[in-house]
Design a protein around this motif. Structure first.
Motif, PDB file in Angstrom:
ATOM      1  N   GLY A  30      -4.346 -41.772 -24.538  1.00 58.18           N
ATOM      2  CA  GLY A  30      -3.708 -40.664 -23.851  1.00 58.18           C
ATOM      3  C   GLY A  30      -2.734 -39.904 -24.721  1.00 58.18           C
ATOM      4  N   SER A  71     -10.637 -30.774 -15.074  1.00 59.45           N
ATOM      5  CA  SER A  71      -9.580 -31.740 -14.763  1.00 59.45           C
ATOM      6  C   SER A  71      -9.268 -31.830 -13.264  1.00 59.45           C
ATOM      7  N   TYR A 131     -11.786 -36.872 -22.532  1.00 58.51           N
ATOM      8  CA  TYR A 131     -10.382 -37.246 -22.351  1.00 58.51           C
ATOM      9  C   TYR A 131      -9.982 -37.107 -20.886  1.00 58.51           C
ATOM     10  N   ALA A 132     -10.306 -35.968 -20.278  1.00 58.62           N
ATOM     11  CA  ALA A 132      -9.962 -35.749 -18.870  1.00 58.62           C
ATOM     12  C   ALA A 132     -10.660 -36.756 -17.970  1.00 58.62           C
ATOM     13  N   ILE A 135      -8.572 -40.072 -18.614  1.00 60.36           N
ATOM     14  CA  ILE A 135      -7.122 -40.133 -18.468  1.00 60.36           C
ATOM     15  C   ILE A 135      -6.662 -39.807 -17.059  1.00 60.36           C
ATOM     16  N   ILE A 136      -7.381 -38.949 -16.329  1.00 66.29           N
ATOM     17  CA  ILE A 136      -6.943 -38.586 -14.984  1.00 66.29           C
ATOM     18  C   ILE A 136      -7.010 -39.782 -14.034  1.00 66.29           C
ATOM     19  N   GLU A 139      -4.188 -42.221 -14.870  1.00 65.50           N
ATOM     20  CA  GLU A 139      -2.841 -41.849 -14.458  1.00 65.50           C
ATOM     21  C   GLU A 139      -2.552 -42.194 -12.996  1.00 65.50           C
ATOM     22  N   THR A 393      -2.564 -33.278 -15.651  1.00 62.11           N
ATOM     23  CA  THR A 393      -3.360 -33.165 -16.864  1.00 62.11           C
ATOM     24  C   THR A 393      -3.734 -31.719 -17.142  1.00 62.11           C
ATOM     25  N   ARG A 396      -0.634 -29.887 -18.354  1.00 59.20           N
ATOM     26  CA  ARG A 396      -0.306 -30.346 -19.706  1.00 59.20           C
ATOM     27  C   ARG A 396      -1.213 -29.671 -20.742  1.00 59.20           C
ATOM     28  N   LYS A 397      -2.507 -29.649 -20.454  1.00 61.60           N
ATOM     29  CA  LYS A 397      -3.439 -29.094 -21.423  1.00 61.60           C
ATOM     30  C   LYS A 397      -3.295 -27.576 -21.543  1.00 61.60           C
TER      31      LYS A 397
END
Length: 504
Positions: A30, A71, A131-132, A135-136, A139, A393, A396-397
Motif C-alpha cells: 500500500g 476504485s 493496486y485498487a 488495497i480497497i 482498508e 483510495t 488519494r489517487k
C-alpha cells in the motif's frame, strides 16, 4: 487455515500478534509502492525513458481518470458481495485480495527502460487497477476485525510501521543497486521493481491467510436482504451512495487532514530528487541516502505518534507533526540559499525535522480513518467500510495525480529539460519554489481543518455507547453532552440519527 474458519463474530474473536503483523505487512504494498512511485518514477521516466515532464504528468492524470471509476466500484461491490456464494464462502473483502495476488508482478514491468509513452501509460494504469483491487478491501479489514478504539489504533499503528519500513527500503535500495550496477544503469529500477513485486505477493498472501471479516449473518443483520439491489440499480446508485459519505462531518474533516498531510508529501517527493541532483549538486545515490534516512526518522516518528494519538488528541498530534515538517522544508531551502550543497552534514538537520513530521502525518489520518465507519453507522444504521475505503483510495489517487501533474507542469514552465545533466538557474529556482510553497501551503490547509476535528478516545466511546443504545431499541434519553458530541461528529441532528435521514 480453512477458509470457512476465518468467519467469526466480530468483536469477540481475539486479535493475535500475527493478525496485527499480517495486516500491517500488507502496507508494504500500500505505502511501499506509493513511496517508490512518488520518489522515483518521475525521475525514471524523464532520465531513462526519454519522456518529457509533461508526458510523465499525463500518465498520472489518465490513470486517475480510469481509477475514478474503478476504485469506488470495487468498494461498492465488496460492500454488497455478502449476498453471493463466493462472498459467503471466501469473504466479500478477501476474495479481491486473493484474486489480486497473481497480478502483482505488474509492478515490475513498469520499470523497463527504453519503451514508448504508450507502454508506460499501459503498465502504470494496469498496476494502479491491481493496486485498487487489493488495497480497497484491505482498508476495510481493521474495522471488520476490531471494534474498540485501542485495537483499531493498534491496527493503524502496525500498518504505518510496516509502511515506513518499506519506505526505508524504497529510499535506500536504489543507492545500493547503483553501487553494484553503476550510476547510469536503468536496471537499478527494474531490479527494484522485481524485488518489491515479490514482497507484495508474499505480504498479500499472509494477509489473506491471517485476516477475517464479518460473517454473512452479521452483514445481513446490519443490512437486511430487502436492501439488495439489481446490478443496474446498484450501478446507478453507486456514486450517490459513495459520495454520501461526504455528508458525514467527521469524514469530511478527516479527508481535509488526510489531504493536507499527504499532498504536502506528494509535492515534496515529486520535487525532492530533482532538487538534490540539480540544486544541491548531488547524485541519485545522494538522493537515495537522504530519502532513506528521512524514512528511518519517519519510522521512529510513527511510534511516537501512536502514543500521542492514544493518550492525547489526534488533531493536536497532527498540528505538531505539520509544524515539524514545515520547519524541515524551510531549513532545507534556507541552507540551499546560503550555499550549502550535497555532502554537507548540515543537511541532516532538515531531514530530521521533515522525517519526524512526515511519519506522524502518515499515521494519524489512517488511525482516525478506522473510526469513520462507526460514525457512519450512527447516522445510517449500516456498515459501509467499502464505500469509505473506495472514496479514500479514489481521493488519494486523484490528489496525488493532481500534485504530480502540477509539479511537472510547473517544472516544464520553469524551463526544466528532461535528460539534461545540468539545469538552468530558472529551472532550479522553480524547483525550490515548488518544494517550499507547495508543501507548506498544503500543511497550513491541513492544520486549519484539524482545529475543527474532535474525534478522540473519549468521544469515540460516547459514539459507540450511543450505537449500542440504538441497537438495543433506543430506550432511554441521552444526556446533553452525548447529544452534542454525536451531533458534532456526525453533522446531523440527534433526532435524525440511526437511519432517520436521507442517507439511511
Amino acid at each position: 487455515m480453512a477458509l470457512t474458519g476465518n468467519f467469526a463474530i466480530t468483536g469477540t474473536r481475539p486479535v493475535r500478534w500475527y493478525n496485527f503483523a499480517a495486516y500491517g505487512a500488507n502496507d508494504i504494498m500500500g505505502a511501499g509502492s506509493m513511496a517508490v512511485i512518488s520518489g522515483w518514477v518521475l525521475f525514471f521516466y524523464t532520465t531513462f525513458c526519454g519522456l518529457e515532464a509533461w508526458q510523465a504528468g499525463l500518465i498520472f492524470t489518465v490513470a486517475r481518470i480510469l481509477d475514478a471509476i474503478a476504485s469506488p466500484l470495487i468498494g461498492h461491490i465488496s460492500d454488497n458481495m455478502s449476498h453471493t456464494r463466493i462472498g459467503q464462502t471466501i469473504g466479500r473483502r478477501r476474495i479481491f485480495i486473493l484474486a489480486a495476488i497473481p497480478l502483482l508482478p505488474s509492478f515490475a514491468i513498469m520499470w523497463v527502460s527504453g519503451q514508448s509513452f504508450w507502454y508506460y501509460l499501459a503498465t502504470y494504469v494496469l498496476f494502479e487497477l491491481v493496486y485498487a483491487m487489493e488495497i480497497i478491501p484491505y482498508e476495510t479489514l481493521a474495522a471488520e476485525m476490531g471494534k474498540d478504539y485501542k485495537t483499531k489504533a493498534k491496527f493503524a499503528g502496525i500498518r504505518i510501521l510496516f509502511a515506513q519500513a518499506s519506505a526505508i527500503l524504497a529510499g535506500f535500495l536504489p543507492g545500493m543497486l547503483i553501487e553494484a550496477l553503476g550510476e547510469q544503469s536503468a536496471d537499478t529500477f527494474l531490479y527494484m521493481g522485481i524485488l518489491f513485486a515479490v514482497l507484495f505477493m508474499v505480504t498479500a498472501t499472509l494477509l489473506f491467510l491471517f485476516s477475517w471479516e464479518r460473517t454473512p449473518a452479521e452483514v445481513a443483520a446490519i443490512r437486511p436482504d430487502g436492501d439488495k439491489l439489481s446490478l443496474w440499480q446498484a450501478f446507478r446508485a453507486l456514486y450517490a451512495n459513495l459520495f454520501s459519505t461526504l455528508r458525514i462531518r467527521a469524514f469530511r474533516l478527516h479527508l481535509g487532514m488526510y489531504l493536507g498531510g499527504y499532498i504536502s508529501q506528494d509535492v515534496f517527493n515529486a520535487a525532492f530528487t530533482f532538487f538534490v541532483v540539480f540544486a544541491l549538486a548531488g547524485t541519485i545515490s545522494t538522493a537515495s541516502t537522504l530519502l532513506g534516512t528521512m524514512y528511518i526518522v519517519q519510522f521512529v516518528a510513527v511510534m511516537i505518534a501512536i502514543t500521542m494519538a492514544l493518550r492525547s488528541s489526534p488533531a493536536r498530534a497532527y498540528q505538531l507533526a505539520a509544524l515539524s515538517f514545515a520547519i524541515g522544508v524551510i531549513v532545507l531551502l534556507a541552507m540551499w540559499s546560503a550555499g550549502v550543497r550535497s555532502g554537507s552534514m548540515l543537511l541532516w538537520v532538515p531531514i530530521l525535522f521533515a522525517g519526524l513530521g512526515r511519519g506522524a502525518l502518515n499515521f494519524i489520518p489512517w488511525a482516525t480513518y478506522n473510526y469513520m465507519a462507526d460514525v457512519d453507522e450512527l447516522v445510517t444504521g449500516r456498515r459501509r467500510e467499502g464505500a469509505f475505503a473506495g472514496v479514500m483510495t479514489f481521493v488519494r489517487k486523484v490528489t496525488q495525480s493532481a500534485a504530480v501533474a502540477g509539479v511537472t507542469a510547473v517544472m516544464s514552465f520553469g524551463g526544466f529539460v528532461s535528460g539534461a545533466q545540468v539545469q538552468s538557474e530558472q529551472a532550479i529556482n522553480t524547483l525550490a519554489l515548488v518544494l517550499g510553497i507547495g508543501t507548506i501551503a498544503m500543511l497550513i490547509f491541513g492544520v486549519l481543518v484539524s482545529l475543527r476535528f474532535r474525534l478522540n478516545a473519549q468521544t469515540h466511546q460516547v459514539l459507540m455507547t450511543e450505537i449500542d443504545r440504538f441497537k438495543a431499541g433506543g430506550t432511554g434519553t441521552p444526556d446533553a453532552a452525548t447529544v452534542a458530541i454525536t451531533e458534532d461528529l456526525t453533522g446531523w441532528r440527534h433526532n435524525q440519527l440511526w437511519g432517520r435521514n436521507p442517507l439511511g
